[in-house]
Scaffold this active site. Structure first.
Site, PDB file in Angstrom:
ATOM      1  N   HIS A   1      37.372  30.106  47.276  1.00  0.00           N
ATOM      2  CA  HIS A   1      38.418  29.917  48.294  1.00  0.00           C
ATOM      3  C   HIS A   1      38.210  31.098  49.238  1.00  0.00           C
ATOM      4  CE1 HIS A   1      42.908  28.970  49.275  1.00  0.00           C
ATOM      5  NE2 HIS A   1      42.521  29.929  50.121  1.00  0.00           N
TER       6      HIS A   1
ATOM      7  N   GLY B   1      27.750  37.780  45.146  1.00  0.00           N
ATOM      8  CA  GLY B   1      28.910  38.235  44.389  1.00  0.00           C
ATOM      9  C   GLY B   1      30.160  37.392  44.549  1.00  0.00           C
TER      10      GLY B   1
ATOM     11  N   ASN C   1      31.999  37.973  50.762  1.00  0.00           N
ATOM     12  CA  ASN C   1      30.895  37.599  49.872  1.00  0.00           C
ATOM     13  C   ASN C   1      30.732  36.088  49.964  1.00  0.00           C
ATOM     14  OD1 ASN C   1      30.531  40.236  48.929  1.00  0.00           O
ATOM     15  ND2 ASN C   1      32.106  39.986  47.364  1.00  0.00           N
TER      16      ASN C   1
ATOM     17  N   ASP D   1      43.844  43.283  45.464  1.00  0.00           N
ATOM     18  CA  ASP D   1      42.829  42.818  44.510  1.00  0.00           C
ATOM     19  C   ASP D   1      43.186  43.345  43.127  1.00  0.00           C
ATOM     20  OD1 ASP D   1      39.592  41.804  44.878  1.00  0.00           O
ATOM     21  OD2 ASP D   1      40.202  42.726  42.972  1.00  0.00           O
TER      22      ASP D   1
ATOM     23  N   HIS E   1      42.757  25.606  51.620  1.00  0.00           N
ATOM     24  CA  HIS E   1      41.562  25.798  50.801  1.00  0.00           C
ATOM     25  C   HIS E   1      40.296  25.466  51.577  1.00  0.00           C
ATOM     26  CE1 HIS E   1      39.203  25.977  47.063  1.00  0.00           C
ATOM     27  NE2 HIS E   1      38.469  25.048  47.666  1.00  0.00           N
TER      28      HIS E   1
ATOM     29  N   CYS F   1      44.497  29.129  45.538  1.00  0.00           N
ATOM     30  CA  CYS F   1      45.503  28.120  45.889  1.00  0.00           C
ATOM     31  C   CYS F   1      46.758  28.339  45.040  1.00  0.00           C
ATOM     32  CB  CYS F   1      44.959  26.711  45.673  1.00  0.00           C
ATOM     33  SG  CYS F   1      43.833  26.142  46.967  1.00  0.00           S
TER      34      CYS F   1
ATOM     35  N   HIS G   1      37.667  40.648  51.919  1.00  0.00           N
ATOM     36  CA  HIS G   1      38.021  41.895  51.237  1.00  0.00           C
ATOM     37  C   HIS G   1      38.240  42.948  52.319  1.00  0.00           C
ATOM     38  CE1 HIS G   1      36.360  40.842  47.108  1.00  0.00           C
ATOM     39  NE2 HIS G   1      35.675  39.982  47.844  1.00  0.00           N
TER      40      HIS G   1
ATOM     41  N   HIS H   1      37.908  34.258  51.392  1.00  0.00           N
ATOM     42  CA  HIS H   1      38.721  35.480  51.352  1.00  0.00           C
ATOM     43  C   HIS H   1      37.967  36.626  51.980  1.00  0.00           C
ATOM     44  CE1 HIS H   1      36.465  35.124  47.559  1.00  0.00           C
ATOM     45  NE2 HIS H   1      36.359  36.445  47.584  1.00  0.00           N
TER      46      HIS H   1
HETATM   47  P1  AMP Z   1      34.581  37.577  45.256  1.00  0.00           P
HETATM   48  O1  AMP Z   1      33.881  38.142  44.050  1.00  0.00           O
HETATM   49  O2  AMP Z   1      34.074  38.041  46.568  1.00  0.00           O
HETATM   50  O3  AMP Z   1      34.683  36.054  45.161  1.00  0.00           O
HETATM   51  O4  AMP Z   1      36.065  38.150  45.196  1.00  0.00           O
HETATM   52  C1  AMP Z   1      37.048  37.669  44.330  1.00  0.00           C
HETATM   53  C2  AMP Z   1      38.008  38.797  44.101  1.00  0.00           C
HETATM   54  O5  AMP Z   1      39.196  38.268  43.549  1.00  0.00           O
HETATM   55  C3  AMP Z   1      37.507  39.880  43.124  1.00  0.00           C
HETATM   56  O6  AMP Z   1      37.444  41.135  43.799  1.00  0.00           O
HETATM   57  C4  AMP Z   1      38.554  39.861  42.018  1.00  0.00           C
HETATM   58  O7  AMP Z   1      38.841  41.150  41.512  1.00  0.00           O
HETATM   59  C5  AMP Z   1      39.746  39.249  42.712  1.00  0.00           C
HETATM   60  N1  AMP Z   1      40.701  38.577  41.853  1.00  0.00           N
HETATM   61  C6  AMP Z   1      40.438  37.720  40.834  1.00  0.00           C
HETATM   62  N2  AMP Z   1      41.583  37.286  40.284  1.00  0.00           N
HETATM   63  C7  AMP Z   1      42.600  37.859  40.977  1.00  0.00           C
HETATM   64  C8  AMP Z   1      44.032  37.809  40.885  1.00  0.00           C
HETATM   65  N3  AMP Z   1      44.656  37.047  39.966  1.00  0.00           N
HETATM   66  N4  AMP Z   1      44.744  38.547  41.749  1.00  0.00           N
HETATM   67  C9  AMP Z   1      44.133  39.328  42.670  1.00  0.00           C
HETATM   68  N5  AMP Z   1      42.793  39.409  42.818  1.00  0.00           N
HETATM   69  C10 AMP Z   1      42.038  38.692  41.973  1.00  0.00           C
HETATM   70 ZN    ZN Z   2      41.890  27.293  47.016  1.00  0.00          ZN
END
Ligand code: AMP
Ligand code: ZN
Length: 117
Positions: free
Chosen positions: A101, A96, A90, A35, A51, A12, A105, A103
């Site tokens: 929020h 993992g 995930n 990422d 969100h 967010c 990948h 997302h």
């Molecule tokens: P997940 O583990 O599937 O919840 O994915 C979260 C992802 O967010 C991970 O791959 C992290 O490397 C990525 N992540 C965490 N903080 C940031 C950030 N500030 N900017 C970009 N990616 C981020």
């Molecule tokens: Zn959020």
């Protein structure tokens, strides 16, 4: 409330601009950014601006935005010139998920093994 910005949510804060990110695409309902800890030459996250805690919650509450996220994964892949790529949601800490929020990948630019670990 579902869809409302959460003060304690990292993504967010990226949507609001409070935390910087390398944004590669933005639409009315989605943002795509690189990422911070890439697992492939291309590793981009596509998120809804609203969100929702995970992809299933997003699909249940706002299916049209879930479709926007999927459409954007293809747009990102096209921009990155990826012939093959993987989209991963995930869901749950055992799989993992670390950011609550929704997302997607988008991973590509190298061979991707199947099944994943
Ligand atoms: P997940 O583990 O599937 O919840 O994915 C979260 C992802 O967010 C991970 O791959 C992290 O490397 C990525 N992540 C965490 N903080 C940031 C950030 N500030 N900017 C970009 N990616 C981020
Ligand atoms: Zn959020």
């Amino acid at each position: 409330m579902a869809g409302e910005p959460q003060d304690d949510c990292l993504f967010c804060k990226i949507v609001s601009g409070t935390i910087p990110a390398t944004i590669v695409r933005e639409t009315e309902t989605t943002v795509a950014f690189r990422d911070i800890n890439p697992q492939a030459p291309t590793h981009i996250l596509v998120i809804p601006k609203a969100h929702h805690r995970d992809a299933a919650a997003l699909a249940a509450a706002a299916p049209e935005v879930a479709a926007d996220v999927l459409r954007e994964t293809q747009a990102v892949a096209d921009e990155e010139k990826l012939e093959s790529y993987r989209v991963v949601f995930n869901t749950g800490s055992g799989a993992g998920q670390t950011v609550w929020h929704a997302h997607a990948h988008v991973l590509g630019g190298r061979g991707l093994e199947w099944p994943p670990g």
